[in-house]
Design an enzyme around this catalytic site. Structure first.
Site, PDB file in Angstrom:
ATOM      1  N   HIS A  20      -0.907  15.934  -7.238  1.00 30.17           N
ATOM      2  CA  HIS A  20       0.232  16.827  -7.504  1.00 30.17           C
ATOM      3  C   HIS A  20       0.425  17.709  -6.258  1.00 30.17           C
ATOM      4  CE1 HIS A  20       3.130  19.077  -9.645  1.00 30.17           C
ATOM      5  NE2 HIS A  20       2.403  19.681 -10.559  1.00 30.17           N
ATOM      6  N   HIS A  51       6.177   8.468  -6.844  1.00 33.01           N
ATOM      7  CA  HIS A  51       6.447   9.617  -7.706  1.00 33.01           C
ATOM      8  C   HIS A  51       6.585   9.107  -9.124  1.00 33.01           C
ATOM      9  CE1 HIS A  51       8.343  13.233  -9.294  1.00 33.01           C
ATOM     10  NE2 HIS A  51       7.853  13.841  -8.235  1.00 33.01           N
ATOM     11  N   ASP A 101       6.296  15.827  -0.405  1.00 35.96           N
ATOM     12  CA  ASP A 101       5.106  16.261   0.322  1.00 35.96           C
ATOM     13  C   ASP A 101       4.820  15.449   1.566  1.00 35.96           C
ATOM     14  OD1 ASP A 101       4.388  18.457  -1.119  1.00 35.96           O
ATOM     15  OD2 ASP A 101       3.558  17.239  -2.715  1.00 35.96           O
TER      16      ASP A 101
HETATM   17  N1  ACO Z   1       0.103   4.027  -2.293  1.00 35.08           N
HETATM   18  C1  ACO Z   1      -0.108   2.746  -2.651  1.00 35.08           C
HETATM   19  N2  ACO Z   1       0.187   2.243  -3.876  1.00 35.08           N
HETATM   20  C2  ACO Z   1       0.716   3.089  -4.767  1.00 35.08           C
HETATM   21  C3  ACO Z   1       0.979   4.449  -4.459  1.00 35.08           C
HETATM   22  C4  ACO Z   1       0.648   4.907  -3.159  1.00 35.08           C
HETATM   23  N3  ACO Z   1       0.873   6.185  -2.819  1.00 35.08           N
HETATM   24  N4  ACO Z   1       1.517   5.076  -5.551  1.00 35.08           N
HETATM   25  C5  ACO Z   1       1.591   4.130  -6.494  1.00 35.08           C
HETATM   26  N5  ACO Z   1       1.115   2.942  -6.040  1.00 35.08           N
HETATM   27  C6  ACO Z   1       1.087   1.661  -6.755  1.00 35.08           C
HETATM   28  C7  ACO Z   1      -0.017   1.638  -7.790  1.00 35.08           C
HETATM   29  O1  ACO Z   1      -1.234   1.120  -7.261  1.00 35.08           O
HETATM   30  C8  ACO Z   1       0.580   0.733  -8.844  1.00 35.08           C
HETATM   31  O2  ACO Z   1       0.475  -0.591  -8.373  1.00 35.08           O
HETATM   32  P1  ACO Z   1       0.268  -1.809  -9.435  1.00 35.08           P
HETATM   33  O3  ACO Z   1       1.520  -1.851 -10.249  1.00 35.08           O
HETATM   34  O4  ACO Z   1       0.081  -3.025  -8.576  1.00 35.08           O
HETATM   35  O5  ACO Z   1      -0.947  -1.469 -10.247  1.00 35.08           O
HETATM   36  C9  ACO Z   1       2.062   1.091  -8.824  1.00 35.08           C
HETATM   37  O6  ACO Z   1       2.309   1.572  -7.480  1.00 35.08           O
HETATM   38  C10 ACO Z   1       2.455   2.167  -9.824  1.00 35.08           C
HETATM   39  O7  ACO Z   1       1.582   3.283  -9.637  1.00 35.08           O
HETATM   40  P2  ACO Z   1       1.228   4.359 -10.746  1.00 35.08           P
HETATM   41  O8  ACO Z   1      -0.071   4.992 -10.417  1.00 35.08           O
HETATM   42  O9  ACO Z   1       1.362   3.730 -12.104  1.00 35.08           O
HETATM   43  O10 ACO Z   1       2.387   5.382 -10.577  1.00 35.08           O
HETATM   44  P3  ACO Z   1       2.430   6.802 -11.232  1.00 35.08           P
HETATM   45  O11 ACO Z   1       3.858   7.073 -11.517  1.00 35.08           O
HETATM   46  O12 ACO Z   1       1.476   6.908 -12.363  1.00 35.08           O
HETATM   47  O13 ACO Z   1       1.865   7.756 -10.065  1.00 35.08           O
HETATM   48  C11 ACO Z   1       1.743   9.208  -8.219  1.00 35.08           C
HETATM   49  C12 ACO Z   1       2.642   8.596  -9.315  1.00 35.08           C
HETATM   50  C13 ACO Z   1       0.507   9.884  -8.859  1.00 35.08           C
HETATM   51  C14 ACO Z   1       2.551  10.276  -7.471  1.00 35.08           C
HETATM   52  C15 ACO Z   1       1.283   8.082  -7.282  1.00 35.08           C
HETATM   53  O14 ACO Z   1       2.410   7.436  -6.708  1.00 35.08           O
HETATM   54  C16 ACO Z   1       0.342   8.588  -6.175  1.00 35.08           C
HETATM   55  O15 ACO Z   1      -0.862   8.674  -6.383  1.00 35.08           O
HETATM   56  N6  ACO Z   1       0.911   8.943  -4.961  1.00 35.08           N
HETATM   57  C17 ACO Z   1       0.125   9.500  -3.894  1.00 35.08           C
HETATM   58  C18 ACO Z   1      -0.132  10.980  -4.147  1.00 35.08           C
HETATM   59  C19 ACO Z   1       1.098  11.829  -3.925  1.00 35.08           C
HETATM   60  O16 ACO Z   1       1.816  11.697  -2.950  1.00 35.08           O
HETATM   61  N7  ACO Z   1       1.322  12.774  -4.860  1.00 35.08           N
HETATM   62  C20 ACO Z   1       2.443  13.717  -4.775  1.00 35.08           C
HETATM   63  C21 ACO Z   1       3.380  13.550  -5.918  1.00 35.08           C
HETATM   64  S1  ACO Z   1       4.790  14.569  -5.670  1.00 35.08           S
HETATM   65  C22 ACO Z   1       4.348  16.077  -6.178  1.00 35.08           C
HETATM   66  O17 ACO Z   1       3.431  16.316  -6.915  1.00 35.08           O
HETATM   67  C23 ACO Z   1       5.137  17.185  -5.636  1.00 35.08           C
END
Ligand code: ACO
Length: 428
Positions: free
Chosen positions: A266, A308, A365
């Site tokens: 987050h 996201h 971010d």
């Molecule tokens: N890098 C690589 N792969 C990713 C990423 C990433 N940053 N984010 C998601 N994926 C992939 C997952 O591995 C998953 O792949 P799969 O379908 O083959 O299993 C798919 O994309 C879906 O991912 P989820 O985890 O289900 O997506 P969710 O909506 O639950 O998560 C989150 C969102 C937590 C933001 C995630 O994208 C992440 O961890 N990003 C990196 C951290 C980040 O930048 N956070 C800031 C969010 S913005 C904020 O808070 C202001």
């Protein structure tokens, strides 16, 4: 609201109809109130991704199209035309202020910028190397012990004063967390300055010499605050609502939100982005190997600043911030290699089917950390900056919740997967 209804049948032959509720924008929501009493079921939705937890008139997001509105106003227009304090007023009260309303609101916020002197002692009690977020969580929670004269949550005047206090005092407390961490003297607020300039003064000035803020840097920080001011029912805002739903006071509720924001998934993401970019830069790792690691399911590494829960398109804030970053680095002669690397990474992911298929785009971010670094804000203060900006969003939601006639204590259910009933040894 619509006249549409959805029928659900249970496996024991019962059937019930549920109304589809429709807001101003966005998809309808099936009102499942009474599902258990009618059919004997609960819903299962881990992460609440399919659950509307409240009705809210503050912020609208269309994640498919990359739209973000505060009280109906598009974020790009607010970032370009408005000020952070004006956005605070808008989020709190629902309308843009008239000139007189804005003058009165600014005066009220200025009136509350100082903190009780004992809060300085309180912060001094933290270990010299305490993380600023640890100090922020603790200090904001402790505000209820200093300002208990405004913690009667059934009193709308108390609620409003608490909101003003939080918005006004967060920059002071944030800067004190930084000063304590660095072993530098705390600087009092200067109410002749604007909100952002005053924060910069408290952060960067020292009693021994004059401090002049850079107006380009101040505007960049102001825009950053606007972009982070609210984002509907995210993890930290939902935490504030959930904590506040039990009747907890506003300072405790906001401290709960700050704790939730701290996590790397987050608010901690911008710190993680800069760490990631630095690692790539210093280790000589290529963009290709970094992306390959992010795609490898056996590697826990994720590309920080990408993806996201709601946006499945460009985060509209990321577009604004990328431009801001570019302009700022030009003006301050800042961290150009890091920005170039970020741009390269962004371009490579946009062309990669893994990111295209999963609709993973840069989020707010991805660039905010580079801007904060260019503004000389240390990395362990990044999430503190986010918390400072988001306080108005959290408190606006907390206020809205308390005037919602449908508001109840938050209490999700579960699917129990533990042992079935069994006897304690010797009890049967
Ligand atoms: N890098 C690589 N792969 C990713 C990423 C990433 N940053 N984010 C998601 N994926 C992939 C997952 O591995 C998953 O792949 P799969 O379908 O083959 O299993 C798919 O994309 C879906 O991912 P989820 O985890 O289900 O997506 P969710 O909506 O639950 O998560 C989150 C969102 C937590 C933001 C995630 O994208 C992440 O961890 N990003 C990196 C951290 C980040 O930048 N956070 C800031 C969010 S913005 C904020 O808070 C202001």
């Amino acid at each position: 609201m619509t006249n549409k209804k959805i029928s659900i049948n249970s496996d024991d032959g019962k059937s019930a109809e549920f109304e589809v509720l429709q807001g101003t924008h966005g998809p309808g929501c099936i009102d499942l109130t009474g599902l258990y009493s009618k059919l004997g079921y609960f819903t299962y939705d881990p992460g609440f991704g399919m659950t509307g937890s409240c009705k809210s008139g503050i912020t609208f997001i269309n994640g498919e199209e990359g739209i973000l509105l505060h009280r109906g106003y598009p974020i790009d227009q607010l970032a370009e035309k408005s000020s952070y304090l004006e956005v605070c007023y808008l989020l709190l009260y629902g309308e843009l202020p008239s000139t007189d309303e804005f003058a009165s609101f600014s005066a009220t916020i200025k009136n509350h910028t100082m903190v009780h002197e004992n809060i300085r002692d309180f912060i001094n009690g933290f270990r010299y190397d305490a993380h600023p977020m640890a100090m922020l969580v603790g200090t904001v929670g402790a505000l209820s012990s200093f300002y208990h004269d405004s913690t009667d949550i059934s009193n709308p005047e108390h609620r409003e004063i608490s909101a003003h206090r939080l918005i006004a005092k967060l920059p002071t407390i944030a800067s004190y967390c930084y000063k304590h961490h660095r072993g530098l003297p705390f600087m009092y607020p200067d109410n002749s300055l604007g909100y952002t300039e005053n924060f910069m003064q408290m952060m960067f000035s020292v009693p021994a010499q004059d401090y002049q803020h850079n107006p380009v840097a101040a505007r960049a920080l102001e825009v950053l605050l606007i972009l982070h001011a609210d984002h509907e029912q995210n993890a930290s805002t939902s935490t504030v609502r959930l904590a506040g739903s039990s009747g907890a006071n506003p300072f405790a509720s906001i401290a709960a939100g700050i704790a939730s924001l701290w996590g790397p998934a987050h608010g901690g993401a911008n710190e993680a982005v800069v760490n990631m970019l630095e690692n790539i830069y210093n280790s000589g790792e290529t963009i290709e190997t970094t992306i390959a690691r992010a795609k490898d399911k056996n590697d826990p590494f994720r590309l920080m600043g990408f993806g996201h829960r709601v946006y499945k398109n460009f985060d509209p804030r990321a577009k604004i911030i990328a431009k801001l970053c570019h302009d700022l680095l030009d003006d301050l002669d800042g961290d150009q290699p890091m920005f170039d690397l970020a741009r390269e990474l962004e371009q490579a992911t946009l062309a990669d089917p893994y990111f295209q298929d999963r609709r993973l785009y840069p989020n707010v971010d991805f660039y905010s950390g580079i801007i904060l670094r260019a503004l000389n804000i240390p990395m362990n203060m990044f999430t503190v900056m986010f918390a400072m900006a988001r306080t108005v969003g959290w408190i606006s939601h907390w206020l809205e919740m308390h005037s919602d006639p449908e508001f109840r204590i938050g209490r999700p259910r579960q699917i129990y997967t533990g042992h079935a009933t069994r006897d304690y040894p010797g009890a049967s």
